[in-house]
Design a protein around this motif. Structure first.
Motif, mmCIF file in Angstrom:
data_model
loop_
_atom_site.group_PDB
_atom_site.id
_atom_site.type_symbol
_atom_site.label_atom_id
_atom_site.label_comp_id
_atom_site.label_asym_id
_atom_site.label_seq_id
_atom_site.Cartn_x
_atom_site.Cartn_y
_atom_site.Cartn_z
ATOM 1 N N ARG A 1 -5.771 2.822 1.517
ATOM 2 C CA ARG A 1 -4.773 3.460 0.723
ATOM 3 C C ARG A 1 -4.768 2.639 -0.664
ATOM 4 O O ARG A 1 -5.166 1.292 -0.480
ATOM 5 C CB ARG A 1 -3.341 3.556 1.342
ATOM 6 C CG ARG A 1 -3.287 4.418 2.554
ATOM 7 C CD ARG A 1 -2.152 4.430 3.294
ATOM 8 N NE ARG A 1 -1.626 2.893 3.737
ATOM 9 C CZ ARG A 1 -0.773 2.701 4.688
ATOM 10 N NH1 ARG A 1 0.191 3.367 4.872
ATOM 11 N NH2 ARG A 1 -0.751 1.532 5.144
ATOM 12 N N PRO A 2 -4.483 2.994 -1.706
ATOM 13 C CA PRO A 2 -4.204 2.192 -2.944
ATOM 14 C C PRO A 2 -3.225 1.201 -2.446
ATOM 15 O O PRO A 2 -2.333 1.310 -1.764
ATOM 16 C CB PRO A 2 -3.751 3.334 -4.082
ATOM 17 C CG PRO A 2 -3.945 4.482 -3.439
ATOM 18 C CD PRO A 2 -4.056 4.508 -1.965
ATOM 19 N N GLY A 3 -3.422 -0.042 -2.966
ATOM 20 C CA GLY A 3 -2.568 -1.262 -2.674
ATOM 21 C C GLY A 3 -3.003 -1.874 -1.227
ATOM 22 O O GLY A 3 -2.614 -3.036 -1.398
ATOM 23 N N ALA B 1 0.825 -1.180 -0.142
ATOM 24 C CA ALA B 1 0.052 -0.059 0.150
ATOM 25 C C ALA B 1 0.952 1.077 0.000
ATOM 26 O O ALA B 1 2.025 0.991 0.468
ATOM 27 C CB ALA B 1 -1.024 0.239 1.270
ATOM 28 N N GLU B 2 0.351 2.377 -0.482
ATOM 29 C CA GLU B 2 1.034 3.492 -0.537
ATOM 30 C C GLU B 2 1.450 3.942 0.910
ATOM 31 O O GLU B 2 0.593 4.041 1.630
ATOM 32 C CB GLU B 2 0.435 4.825 -1.271
ATOM 33 C CG GLU B 2 0.323 4.476 -2.735
ATOM 34 C CD GLU B 2 -0.361 5.706 -3.510
ATOM 35 O OE1 GLU B 2 -0.999 6.561 -2.734
ATOM 36 O OE2 GLU B 2 -0.906 5.453 -4.672
ATOM 37 N N HIS C 1 -13.815 -1.399 -3.886
ATOM 38 C CA HIS C 1 -12.303 -1.489 -3.479
ATOM 39 C C HIS C 1 -11.430 -1.144 -4.934
ATOM 40 O O HIS C 1 -10.550 -0.574 -4.728
ATOM 41 C CB HIS C 1 -11.858 -2.712 -2.762
ATOM 42 C CG HIS C 1 -12.348 -2.738 -1.669
ATOM 43 N ND1 HIS C 1 -13.565 -2.838 -0.951
ATOM 44 C CD2 HIS C 1 -11.617 -3.138 -0.311
ATOM 45 C CE1 HIS C 1 -13.737 -2.944 0.320
ATOM 46 N NE2 HIS C 1 -12.364 -3.017 0.568
ATOM 47 N N LYS D 1 -10.896 2.566 -5.807
ATOM 48 C CA LYS D 1 -10.016 2.931 -4.693
ATOM 49 C C LYS D 1 -8.694 2.424 -5.058
ATOM 50 O O LYS D 1 -7.588 2.845 -4.354
ATOM 51 C CB LYS D 1 -10.443 2.757 -3.501
ATOM 52 C CG LYS D 1 -9.786 3.741 -2.362
ATOM 53 C CD LYS D 1 -9.950 4.761 -2.262
ATOM 54 C CE LYS D 1 -9.175 5.549 -0.987
ATOM 55 N NZ LYS D 1 -9.402 6.751 -0.872
ATOM 56 N N GLY D 2 -8.476 1.551 -5.761
ATOM 57 C CA GLY D 2 -7.022 0.735 -6.000
ATOM 58 C C GLY D 2 -6.617 0.022 -4.976
ATOM 59 O O GLY D 2 -5.204 -0.460 -5.006
ATOM 60 N N ALA D 3 -7.719 -0.543 -4.208
ATOM 61 C CA ALA D 3 -7.463 -1.674 -3.308
ATOM 62 C C ALA D 3 -8.037 -2.871 -3.549
ATOM 63 O O ALA D 3 -8.751 -3.084 -4.824
ATOM 64 C CB ALA D 3 -8.013 -1.119 -1.965
#
Length: 159
Positions: free
Chosen positions: A101-103, A6-7, A124, A127-129
């Motif tokens: 957070r993305p990732g 995650a970022e 998700h 959101k990049g998750a």
């Protein structure tokens, strides 16, 4: 294949939902996983609507209690939830997603409908998750001993 961290990653594992099964899973993750089983367990946080469950887990494991779902989500690289039904998982996810957070990878240990899982996974992804379904088949006493069957499904990069 594994997901990128995650970022702004700090290696944090979060757990939301400390009922009978969730508590046992969280305690096992903290005490039996090399990632988080150091003496201070600063890389593990948890949240539940029951402050008594949070206090007990913090006392037994030295893990940290998040003050809100938002805090748990915003700090997590991997976020586990163990919630009792579709309605509650959807509601909690609605509160978690804006703060992920993305990732980040959300691992749901709930047994819910495929439609609920798809809706949550789509939110998700926006959101990049990642979202992984990992329903737990165990009684609380078996889970406390680490005796469970846990099928896992989701996008390959997150499983």
């Amino acid at each position: 294949m594994s997901a990128p961290p995650a970022e702004n990653s700090d290696g944090c594992v979060a757990f939301v939902g400390l009922g009978k099964i969730g508590y046992a899973i969280a305690k096992n993750v903290i005490t039996k996983t090399p990632l988080v089983s150091d003496e201070s367990c600063t890389s593990f946080i948890h949240f539940d609507i029951s402050s008594a469950a949070c206090d007990q887990l913090a006392e037994e494991t030295k893990s940290q209690t998040a003050q809100s779902l938002a805090e748990a989500a915003s700090r997590a690289d991997i976020l586990f939830t163990a919630l009792p039904n579709d309605t509650i998982l959807q509601s909690v996810s609605n509160d978690l997603v804006p703060n992920l957070r993305p990732g980040c990878v959300h691992v749901s240990c709930s047994t819910v409908s495929p439609d609920t899982s798809r809706r949550i996974a789509e939110a998700h992804a926006e959101k990049g998750a990642g979202f992984v379904c990992a329903p737990v088949f165990a009684r609380p006493d078996g889970m406390a001993l680490g005796h469970a069957t846990i099928p896992v499904s989701g996008e390959e990069q997150y499983v």
